[in-house]
Design an enzyme around this catalytic site. Structure first.
Site, PDB file in Angstrom:
ATOM      1  N   ARG A  19      -0.756   4.774  -0.221  1.00 56.83           N
ATOM      2  CA  ARG A  19      -1.572   4.144  -1.392  1.00 56.83           C
ATOM      3  C   ARG A  19      -2.331   3.057  -0.810  1.00 56.83           C
ATOM      4  O   ARG A  19      -2.060   2.381   0.008  1.00 56.83           O
ATOM      5  CB  ARG A  19      -0.233   3.504  -2.106  1.00 56.83           C
ATOM      6  CG  ARG A  19      -0.630   2.805  -3.496  1.00 56.83           C
ATOM      7  CD  ARG A  19       0.359   1.943  -4.159  1.00 56.83           C
ATOM      8  NE  ARG A  19       0.154   0.793  -3.598  1.00 56.83           N
ATOM      9  CZ  ARG A  19       0.886  -0.297  -4.292  1.00 56.83           C
ATOM     10  NH1 ARG A  19       1.479  -0.358  -5.291  1.00 56.83           N
ATOM     11  NH2 ARG A  19       0.620  -1.645  -3.447  1.00 56.83           N
ATOM     12  N   TYR A  56      -3.633  -7.712  -6.672  1.00 55.33           N
ATOM     13  CA  TYR A  56      -2.444  -7.179  -6.440  1.00 55.33           C
ATOM     14  C   TYR A  56      -2.275  -6.224  -5.325  1.00 55.33           C
ATOM     15  O   TYR A  56      -3.172  -5.525  -4.813  1.00 55.33           O
ATOM     16  CB  TYR A  56      -2.311  -6.510  -7.814  1.00 55.33           C
ATOM     17  CG  TYR A  56      -0.963  -5.529  -7.413  1.00 55.33           C
ATOM     18  CD1 TYR A  56       0.342  -5.918  -7.496  1.00 55.33           C
ATOM     19  CD2 TYR A  56      -1.020  -3.995  -7.367  1.00 55.33           C
ATOM     20  CE1 TYR A  56       1.555  -5.360  -7.214  1.00 55.33           C
ATOM     21  CE2 TYR A  56       0.301  -3.316  -7.202  1.00 55.33           C
ATOM     22  CZ  TYR A  56       1.286  -4.032  -6.940  1.00 55.33           C
ATOM     23  OH  TYR A  56       2.422  -3.423  -6.829  1.00 55.33           O
ATOM     24  N   ASP A  96      -2.858   2.255  -7.323  1.00 56.97           N
ATOM     25  CA  ASP A  96      -1.861   1.518  -8.379  1.00 56.97           C
ATOM     26  C   ASP A  96      -2.843   0.585  -9.133  1.00 56.97           C
ATOM     27  O   ASP A  96      -3.183  -0.403  -8.439  1.00 56.97           O
ATOM     28  CB  ASP A  96      -0.713   0.648  -7.844  1.00 56.97           C
ATOM     29  CG  ASP A  96       0.190   0.228  -8.882  1.00 56.97           C
ATOM     30  OD1 ASP A  96      -0.014   0.288  -9.790  1.00 56.97           O
ATOM     31  OD2 ASP A  96       1.324  -0.202  -8.319  1.00 56.97           O
ATOM     32  N   GLU A 114      -2.095   5.103 -10.811  1.00 56.11           N
ATOM     33  CA  GLU A 114      -0.633   4.586 -11.081  1.00 56.11           C
ATOM     34  C   GLU A 114      -0.863   3.526 -12.240  1.00 56.11           C
ATOM     35  O   GLU A 114      -1.779   2.717 -11.889  1.00 56.11           O
ATOM     36  CB  GLU A 114      -0.055   4.143 -10.098  1.00 56.11           C
ATOM     37  CG  GLU A 114       1.426   3.669 -10.316  1.00 56.11           C
ATOM     38  CD  GLU A 114       2.068   3.191  -9.311  1.00 56.11           C
ATOM     39  OE1 GLU A 114       1.735   3.606  -8.077  1.00 56.11           O
ATOM     40  OE2 GLU A 114       2.933   2.240  -9.298  1.00 56.11           O
ATOM     41  N   ARG A 129       7.442   7.820 -12.931  1.00 59.72           N
ATOM     42  CA  ARG A 129       7.768   6.754 -11.772  1.00 59.72           C
ATOM     43  C   ARG A 129       9.285   6.172 -12.086  1.00 59.72           C
ATOM     44  O   ARG A 129       9.639   5.227 -10.890  1.00 59.72           O
ATOM     45  CB  ARG A 129       6.725   5.762 -11.833  1.00 59.72           C
ATOM     46  CG  ARG A 129       5.377   6.433 -11.460  1.00 59.72           C
ATOM     47  CD  ARG A 129       4.864   5.990 -10.084  1.00 59.72           C
ATOM     48  NE  ARG A 129       4.970   4.583  -9.932  1.00 59.72           N
ATOM     49  CZ  ARG A 129       5.604   4.282  -8.632  1.00 59.72           C
ATOM     50  NH1 ARG A 129       6.049   5.007  -7.770  1.00 59.72           N
ATOM     51  NH2 ARG A 129       5.861   3.014  -8.331  1.00 59.72           N
ATOM     52  N   GLU A 189       7.909   6.971  -3.426  1.00 63.21           N
ATOM     53  CA  GLU A 189       7.320   5.566  -2.792  1.00 63.21           C
ATOM     54  C   GLU A 189       8.342   4.860  -1.640  1.00 63.21           C
ATOM     55  O   GLU A 189       9.581   5.076  -1.871  1.00 63.21           O
ATOM     56  CB  GLU A 189       7.119   4.582  -3.830  1.00 63.21           C
ATOM     57  CG  GLU A 189       6.515   3.166  -3.321  1.00 63.21           C
ATOM     58  CD  GLU A 189       6.282   2.366  -4.532  1.00 63.21           C
ATOM     59  OE1 GLU A 189       7.036   2.260  -5.593  1.00 63.21           O
ATOM     60  OE2 GLU A 189       5.345   1.530  -4.567  1.00 63.21           O
TER      61      GLU A 189
HETATM   62 MG   LIG Z   1       3.534   0.320  -8.832  1.00 66.85          MG
END
Ligand SMILES: [Mg+2]
Length: 421
Positions: free
Chosen positions: A166, A178, A229, A255, A302, A358
């Site tokens: 990611r 983020y 994400d 995501e 998820r 993840e």
């Molecule tokens: Mg996330």
């Protein structure tokens, strides 16, 4: 809190062969870097089970729910009746769903599956139905302060054997985007007694992020899976625009591109892009993703064990998703304890419609508090063969790390408007 070993007799117990009873249950809160809420259930057979009920930034709500409202209901019950206890806690509360309720139920549910698998002498995946695969593909988090930094970080993950990464980047002119870590290896966004205030600007983000993936594909080619994400920051139309712009870079998924309280929001995104869509780490039940799944508006769900009532409910979500070729991609950030990670790996090893897992590494302090038998090998995680889910808690060590209040950040637009973090 202690409860009597011999509680008042309850109806409808001991329907199995021979008797078995839950004799005690305790909540253990520990903060080896971040807070974890762990439930330990003990039985009259000497076998115990461990469950995770951690809710990042709101941990004590789950502690109270467990201690005040659930543990008194468990004492004297037959721990082998996992389904009945799940239904009893879900329907019996009258107040259904929600992150606190479903985490508390998850803690009980996972502890009971741990007990059952230990009693059976089986690793949990075997009890669920046996292996569907030999190993579990995971993705790691490459975070950089700008594109050049993130490109370097992705290279580091590739050199460590990761097949899927990611990629998140800071944005010039925006403070604390983020996913950007102060520590290279251990990203933990929750800190401080008051939430960190971060700044967000959608225009700057939409201009910058496609350049990151252009550079990544240019540098490393197309052999690795790349994920991104968005963290709920975009409107459906903006998400559709981003998905379209990322299509040439063949992402594994995009995501949380928009909040999904309104599940229909994803229809607009879907109509405009073939970039695969993933959502659901904050979902708590099948009802939060039913429309998304049955209308084939997403590709990956998820939701994970701790947020959605444990294995008993998550496998129901996964089976439902399999009908529409939606695959799993369970949340696996460090706000889930090693108990959830270990249990998730057994689930991932079994679940037919597995997609990816993840994986953020816990700190050495956390790993020491939660001894476990899963291990990383060349881009994959492998669950162990220990009976149960293979994760324990060192209570003496846990006691050395008392609860410490920590809050997740908030995000504001540059004019001060509160936005989605
Ligand atoms: Mg996330």
């Amino acid at each position: 809190m202690n409860y009597p070993v011999n509680p008042p007799s309850q109806p409808d117990l001991d329907r199995g062969t021979g008797s078995m009873k839950i004799t005690g249950a305790r909540v253990i809160v520990t903060c080896p870097g971040r807070n974890f809420v762990t439930l330990k259930i003990e039985t009259d057979q000497g076998v115990y089970g461990i469950g995770d009920g951690t809710m990042n930034g709101r941990e004590k709500a789950v502690v109270a729910y467990l201690e005040e409202h659930i543990i008194p209901l468990l004492i004297g019950r037959d721990p082998r009746r996992i389904e009945d206890i799940w239904q009893y806690l879900y329907r019996g509360a009258y107040w259904r769903r929600g992150p606190v309720t479903m985490r508390a139920i998850a803690a009980v549910d996972v502890a009971l599956w741990d007990i059952k698998a230990k009693m059976a002498g089986m690793p949990l995946y075997d009890l669920l139905g046996g292996r569907s695969r030999d190993r579990v593909m995971v993705y790691g988090h490459a975070n950089g302060s700008d594109i050049a930094h993130t490109v370097d970080e992705v290279g580091r993950y590739i050199s460590e054997g990761y097949k899927a990464i990611r990629a998140q980047t800071g944005i010039p002119g925006l403070d604390k985007a983020y996913g950007i870590s102060k520590d290279k290896k251990f990203y933990e966004p929750a800190e401080g007694e008051l939430p960190l205030e971060t700044v967000w600007d959608t225009r700057k983000y939409l201009n910058y992020v496609p350049q990151l993936f252009d550079k990544l594909r240019d540098t490393y080619g197309f052999d690795h899976h790349l994920l991104h994400d968005v963290h709920h920051r975009l409107t459906p139309l903006e998400a559709a625009q981003l998905g379209k712009r990322l299509e040439p870079y063949s992402l594994f998924w995009m995501e949380d591109s928009t909040p999904a309280e309104n599940q229909e929001a994803f229809r607009l995104i879907r109509q405009h892009t073939t970039t695969p869509l993933a959502v659901g780490e904050i979902f708590n039940t099948l009802w939060d993703c039913k429309d998304l799944i049955q209308n084939q508006l997403i590709d990956y769900i998820r939701t994970t064990i701790v947020s959605a009532g444990g294995l008993t409910h998550l496998r129901r979500i996964a089976d439902f998703a399999s009908v529409w070729q939606v695959r799993t991609g369970s949340h696996g950030a460090t706000d889930l304890s090693p108990v959830t990670m270990g249990t998730a790996l057994h689930f991932d090893t079994w679940v037919p419609n597995f997609g990816i897992q993840e994986y953020m590494r816990h700190t050495p302090e956390t790993d020491a508090v939660f001894p476990h038998d899963y291990r990383f090998d060349d881009g994959f995680l492998l669950c162990g063969e220990t009976p149960g889910h293979g994760v324990d808690i060192d209570e003496a060590l846990a006691a050395k790390y008392p609860y410490s209040p920590k809050q997740l950040p908030v995000a504001r637009l540059e004019d001060g408007t509160l936005w989605n973090w």
